[in-house]
Design an enzyme around this catalytic site. Sequence first.
Site, mmCIF file in Angstrom:
data_model
loop_
_atom_site.group_PDB
_atom_site.id
_atom_site.type_symbol
_atom_site.label_atom_id
_atom_site.label_comp_id
_atom_site.label_asym_id
_atom_site.label_seq_id
_atom_site.Cartn_x
_atom_site.Cartn_y
_atom_site.Cartn_z
ATOM 1 N N ASP A 69 20.806 -70.064 5.395
ATOM 2 C CA ASP A 69 19.720 -69.243 4.864
ATOM 3 C C ASP A 69 18.433 -70.035 5.062
ATOM 4 O O ASP A 69 18.377 -71.225 4.740
ATOM 5 C CB ASP A 69 19.922 -68.898 3.397
ATOM 6 N N ASP A 155 8.463 -68.463 14.924
ATOM 7 C CA ASP A 155 8.192 -69.628 15.784
ATOM 8 C C ASP A 155 6.843 -69.594 16.504
ATOM 9 O O ASP A 155 6.149 -70.614 16.557
ATOM 10 C CB ASP A 155 9.313 -69.812 16.824
ATOM 11 N N LYS A 175 13.462 -78.288 19.963
ATOM 12 C CA LYS A 175 13.402 -77.544 18.691
ATOM 13 C C LYS A 175 14.529 -78.006 17.768
ATOM 14 O O LYS A 175 14.313 -78.263 16.588
ATOM 15 C CB LYS A 175 13.455 -76.025 18.906
ATOM 16 N N ARG A 181 16.543 -76.514 10.793
ATOM 17 C CA ARG A 181 17.973 -76.254 11.020
ATOM 18 C C ARG A 181 18.664 -77.495 11.596
ATOM 19 O O ARG A 181 19.745 -77.862 11.174
ATOM 20 C CB ARG A 181 18.104 -75.057 11.973
#
Length: 200
Positions: A69, A155, A175, A181
């Site tokens: 999440d 992004d 990234k 993440r």
Amino acid sequence: MRLIVATANAGKLRELRQMLEPLGFEVLGLADLADRPELREEGDSFLDNARSKAWPLVQSLGEPVLADDSGLVVDALGGAPGVRSARYAGPRATDADNNRKLLMELEGVPAKRRTAAFVCALVLAVPGLGEVAAEGRVEGRILERPRGGGGFGYDPLFLVEGLGRTAAELDPKTKNRVSHRGRAFRLLLPVLRDLGRGVL
Ligand code: ITT
């Protein structure tokens, strides 16, 4: 070994797959499952929401599940869109709708007050064992117009602190190295490695 990733978001799945496949996992997203329980996200924290996506699936499938999440926390908006990032512009909002709404809400806010962070909570839930959770964060700033064609979601509007590029201007490897993440994933790495080797 199979690992179910409890997401219907293709962008998240693509990034998590890039991180998990080198560990030897066969990664499946929600779209790959024949039937799945309704997953609700009604919590006020990323962590609660990740848990509430992971456990119903573990219960119905009886195998390990990784849930993500995540969202964008904007200081000038009191932390919005936060846990409501996916539905910011409405229940069926697209990424473009959400980005448009974000720019509208920040209209007239000067660059130095447009600070923000991406946050990601990951929960790995393993039947009969329990769960491990980690949260990752990356700081940045919201631009006044989109830049870059990579990534997904917010992004193109998110200028990554210290890089001078938006998250949509980064190649996938970069990234994953700097993202919320990627950071949450690396905190879970030792446990994921053990799971992959079958020694958990
Ligand atoms: P699932 O619940 O099925 O995983 P979702 O898209 O609804 O998919 P969330 O509720 O966690 O997932 O919402 C995440 C929101 O934050 C969504 O709007 C994304 O576009 C945005 N987001 C999360 N990580 C992002 C990233 O790496 N880059 C850009 N936007 C991101």
